[in-house]
Scaffold this motif. Structure first.
Motif, PDB file in Angstrom:
ATOM      1  N   LEU A 161       0.746  -1.077   0.171  1.00 22.25           N
ATOM      2  CA  LEU A 161       0.037  -0.035   0.015  1.00 22.25           C
ATOM      3  C   LEU A 161       0.764   1.286   0.061  1.00 22.25           C
ATOM      4  O   LEU A 161       0.526   2.157  -0.834  1.00 22.25           O
ATOM      5  N   PHE A 162       1.893   1.185   0.925  1.00 18.89           N
ATOM      6  CA  PHE A 162       2.562   2.693   0.975  1.00 18.89           C
ATOM      7  C   PHE A 162       3.536   2.981  -0.229  1.00 18.89           C
ATOM      8  O   PHE A 162       3.479   3.936  -0.740  1.00 18.89           O
ATOM      9  N   PHE A 163       4.422   1.649  -0.663  1.00 20.85           N
ATOM     10  CA  PHE A 163       5.430   2.008  -1.699  1.00 20.85           C
ATOM     11  C   PHE A 163       4.649   1.925  -2.873  1.00 20.85           C
ATOM     12  O   PHE A 163       5.031   2.634  -3.900  1.00 20.85           O
ATOM     13  N   GLY A 164       3.624   1.102  -3.004  1.00 18.79           N
ATOM     14  CA  GLY A 164       2.956   0.948  -4.416  1.00 18.79           C
ATOM     15  C   GLY A 164       2.209   2.304  -4.673  1.00 18.79           C
ATOM     16  O   GLY A 164       2.183   2.602  -5.816  1.00 18.79           O
ATOM     17  N   GLY A 165       1.382   2.779  -3.455  1.00 20.25           N
ATOM     18  CA  GLY A 165       0.852   4.092  -3.792  1.00 20.25           C
ATOM     19  C   GLY A 165       1.881   5.114  -4.215  1.00 20.25           C
ATOM     20  O   GLY A 165       1.475   6.157  -5.024  1.00 20.25           O
ATOM     21  N   ILE A 166       2.904   5.047  -3.567  1.00 22.23           N
ATOM     22  CA  ILE A 166       3.847   6.266  -4.130  1.00 22.23           C
ATOM     23  C   ILE A 166       4.310   6.071  -5.462  1.00 22.23           C
ATOM     24  O   ILE A 166       4.403   6.990  -6.277  1.00 22.23           O
ATOM     25  N   GLY A 167       4.770   4.759  -5.742  1.00 21.98           N
ATOM     26  CA  GLY A 167       5.148   4.443  -7.207  1.00 21.98           C
ATOM     27  C   GLY A 167       3.986   4.747  -8.261  1.00 21.98           C
ATOM     28  O   GLY A 167       4.181   5.281  -9.432  1.00 21.98           O
ATOM     29  N   ALA A 168       2.629   4.521  -7.888  1.00 22.55           N
ATOM     30  CA  ALA A 168       1.586   4.674  -8.574  1.00 22.55           C
ATOM     31  C   ALA A 168       1.390   6.118  -8.855  1.00 22.55           C
ATOM     32  O   ALA A 168       0.917   6.574 -10.026  1.00 22.55           O
ATOM     33  N   ILE A 169       1.446   7.127  -8.113  1.00 19.83           N
ATOM     34  CA  ILE A 169       1.284   8.644  -8.059  1.00 19.83           C
ATOM     35  C   ILE A 169       2.509   9.032  -8.947  1.00 19.83           C
ATOM     36  O   ILE A 169       2.032   9.773  -9.874  1.00 19.83           O
ATOM     37  N   ILE A 170       3.700   8.476  -8.871  1.00 22.53           N
ATOM     38  CA  ILE A 170       4.707   8.992  -9.516  1.00 22.53           C
ATOM     39  C   ILE A 170       4.657   8.559 -11.079  1.00 22.53           C
ATOM     40  O   ILE A 170       4.660   9.204 -12.027  1.00 22.53           O
ATOM     41  N   ALA A 171       4.160   7.279 -11.396  1.00 22.48           N
ATOM     42  CA  ALA A 171       4.062   6.629 -12.726  1.00 22.48           C
ATOM     43  C   ALA A 171       2.821   7.129 -13.325  1.00 22.48           C
ATOM     44  O   ALA A 171       3.057   7.640 -14.509  1.00 22.48           O
ATOM     45  N   LEU A 172       1.824   6.949 -12.501  1.00 21.25           N
ATOM     46  CA  LEU A 172       0.288   7.111 -13.057  1.00 21.25           C
ATOM     47  C   LEU A 172      -0.045   8.619 -13.095  1.00 21.25           C
ATOM     48  O   LEU A 172      -0.920   9.269 -13.860  1.00 21.25           O
ATOM     49  N   ARG A 173       0.519   9.488 -12.203  1.00 19.54           N
ATOM     50  CA  ARG A 173       0.227  10.841 -11.839  1.00 19.54           C
ATOM     51  C   ARG A 173      -1.343  10.820 -11.575  1.00 19.54           C
ATOM     52  O   ARG A 173      -2.055  11.801 -12.073  1.00 19.54           O
ATOM     53  N   MET A 174      -1.851   9.974 -10.632  1.00 22.70           N
ATOM     54  CA  MET A 174      -3.123  10.011 -10.079  1.00 22.70           C
ATOM     55  C   MET A 174      -3.135  10.060  -8.670  1.00 22.70           C
ATOM     56  O   MET A 174      -2.682   9.255  -7.934  1.00 22.70           O
ATOM     57  N   PRO A 175      -3.578  11.414  -8.247  1.00 19.81           N
ATOM     58  CA  PRO A 175      -3.612  11.766  -6.634  1.00 19.81           C
ATOM     59  C   PRO A 175      -4.383  10.670  -5.951  1.00 19.81           C
ATOM     60  O   PRO A 175      -4.335  10.723  -4.612  1.00 19.81           O
ATOM     61  N   LEU A 176      -5.305   9.948  -6.646  1.00 23.40           N
ATOM     62  CA  LEU A 176      -6.406   8.972  -6.041  1.00 23.40           C
ATOM     63  C   LEU A 176      -5.595   7.795  -5.063  1.00 23.40           C
ATOM     64  O   LEU A 176      -5.959   7.404  -3.980  1.00 23.40           O
ATOM     65  N   PHE A 177      -4.186   7.571  -5.494  1.00 22.95           N
ATOM     66  CA  PHE A 177      -3.509   6.589  -4.977  1.00 22.95           C
ATOM     67  C   PHE A 177      -3.077   6.901  -3.545  1.00 22.95           C
ATOM     68  O   PHE A 177      -2.372   6.214  -3.028  1.00 22.95           O
ATOM     69  N   ALA A 178      -3.144   8.228  -3.385  1.00 24.64           N
ATOM     70  CA  ALA A 178      -2.790   8.895  -2.054  1.00 24.64           C
ATOM     71  C   ALA A 178      -3.423   8.234  -0.790  1.00 24.64           C
ATOM     72  O   ALA A 178      -2.953   8.155   0.283  1.00 24.64           O
ATOM     73  N   PHE A 179      -4.506   7.912  -1.078  1.00 22.27           N
ATOM     74  CA  PHE A 179      -5.641   7.163  -0.147  1.00 22.27           C
ATOM     75  C   PHE A 179      -4.899   5.863   0.254  1.00 22.27           C
ATOM     76  O   PHE A 179      -4.867   5.344   1.462  1.00 22.27           O
TER      77      PHE A 179
END
Length: 286
Positions: free
Chosen positions: A22-40
């Motif tokens: 959840l933590f590192f996957g969310g960070i990676g998703a925000i960087i790669a996909l530029r989707m703020p929704l993964f901040a949750f």
């Protein structure tokens, strides 16, 4: 009254794996996909973090949820619990307590100095955590109270002139006194969920103001007892000497000479100094 409830929480390693995803996957998703929704996902991972606990051997964690008792984790390992739980650590290890030297009066009213050595451990974590304010301080206070009561139940020592040689005393009856102390402490500490493993007297002596007087009394009692044995042996030896003289007919003694012989033998045998012989060159009557 509630009782202890032992629970086994979720495995900490599997929850740690989920936290890392959840933590590192969310960070990676925000960087790669530029989707703020993964901040949750990152926020949810951060909320999970306080739920990890590690229980070492002979330790426990008491869990509370907004003041409500949930249970106690006693099995050692790495676990995850509700992050909103309040976690209170309670040691299950055996503890050694050496009390202070207390000045108390024994059964006869003599002032004595006494202390105890107590080995104890927590048996019921619920009682230790919630039935008393501070269970460690509770152990100290109740131990002092039990020692004071114990000292008032028995005399420090008994003397032969009092005619109570067989009574239980603090000095000589170690096993009986320790057993009484253990029972007294078990009754007092059971309210806090404490198990008494061993209790015994660690220090025992007369108070300073009467120590010299009691030492002299003990010495006098020992001297009287020794004299009693000496006189008893001397009488037996004199009796044996008179019997042997009579059997072998070595000399015939009248009552007056027997009395003189007994007197001389008793002086020699019972005296604390070497006798100085007097050589008689005349008859026995001179």
């Amino acid at each position: 009254m509630k009782e202890e409830n032992t629970i086994v929480p979720a495995n900490g390693y599997s929850m740690l794996f989920l936290f890392l995803i959840l933590f590192f996957g969310g960070i990676g998703a925000i960087i790669a996909l530029r989707m703020p929704l993964f901040a949750f996902a990152i926020l949810f991972g951060l909320l999970m973090a306080p739920g990890f606990i590690m229980v070492q051997p002979n330790n426990s964690r008491v869990l509370l949820l907004f003041g409500k008792y949930i249970g106690t984790v006693k099995k050692n390992g790495f676990y995850w619990v509700n992050p909103f739980y309040t976690k209170k650590k309670v040691s299950l290890r055996a503890s050694n307590f050496d009390s202070e030297r207390l000045k108390v009066n024994d059964k006869l009213g003599n002032p004595i100095m006494i202390s105890t050595i107590l080995v104890w451990k927590v048996l019921d974590t619920y009682k230790a955590a919630f039935d008393v304010d501070n269970y460690e301080n509770f152990v100290r206070v109740q131990t002092d109270a039990a020692v004071r009561k114990l000292a008032s139940m028995y005399p420090y020592d008994n003397f032969a002139d009092e005619g109570h040689e067989e009574d239980i005393t603090l000095r000589s009856s170690v096993n009986e006194v320790s057993e009484t102390l253990e029972k007294e402490l078990e009754e007092r500490l059971s309210i806090a969920g404490i198990e008494v493993l061993e209790a015994r007297i660690g220090y025992l002596a007369y108070a300073q103001e009467i120590a010299n007087a009691m030492l002299k009394r003990q010495q006098a009692t020992a001297i009287v007892a020794a004299r009693h044995k000496i006189v008893e042996g001397a009488v037996s030896m004199v009796e044996m000497a008179l019997e042997e003289l009579g059997k072998k007919e070595i000399i015939e003694l009248d009552e007056e000479r027997k009395a003189a012989m007994v007197s001389n033998l008793m002086v020699i045998l019972c005296g604390d100094k070497d006798a100085s012989p007097v050589l008689n060159t005349g008859t026995l009557n001179q």
